[in-house]
Motif scaffolding. Structure first.
Motif: not given
Length: 74
Positions: A14-40
């Motif tokens: 996110k701090s190196l690429a503009t496109s990654a920062m754009t996606v990161y900002n969209r994640l921050l704006k999201a009302d819900l970020v579901a992370i399902d299988d992180i422990m798998l």
């Protein structure tokens, strides 16, 4: 929909690429970020910390300012 690998790469880049920062900002704006299988699947400790820091940031920001980051920007 993004894979966990995409999300981890976005957080790392996110701090190196503009496109990654754009996606990161969209994640921050999201009302819900579901992370399902992180422990798998194997995730490096630093990557897992980055994944869990995003919801923590949103929670702390909301409790401090009384509104979500996306509402604050408007």
């Amino acid at each position: 929909m993004a894979t966990m690998e995409n999300i981890i790469n976005t957080i790392k880049m996110k701090s190196l690429a503009t496109s990654a920062m754009t996606v990161y900002n969209r994640l921050l704006k999201a009302d819900l970020v579901a992370i399902d299988d992180i422990m798998l699947f194997s995730v490096h400790k630093e990557d897992a910390a980055g994944i869990f820091n995003l919801p923590h940031f949103i929670r702390v920001f909301t409790s401090t300012y009384g509104m979500s980051p996306s509402k604050f920007r408007k």
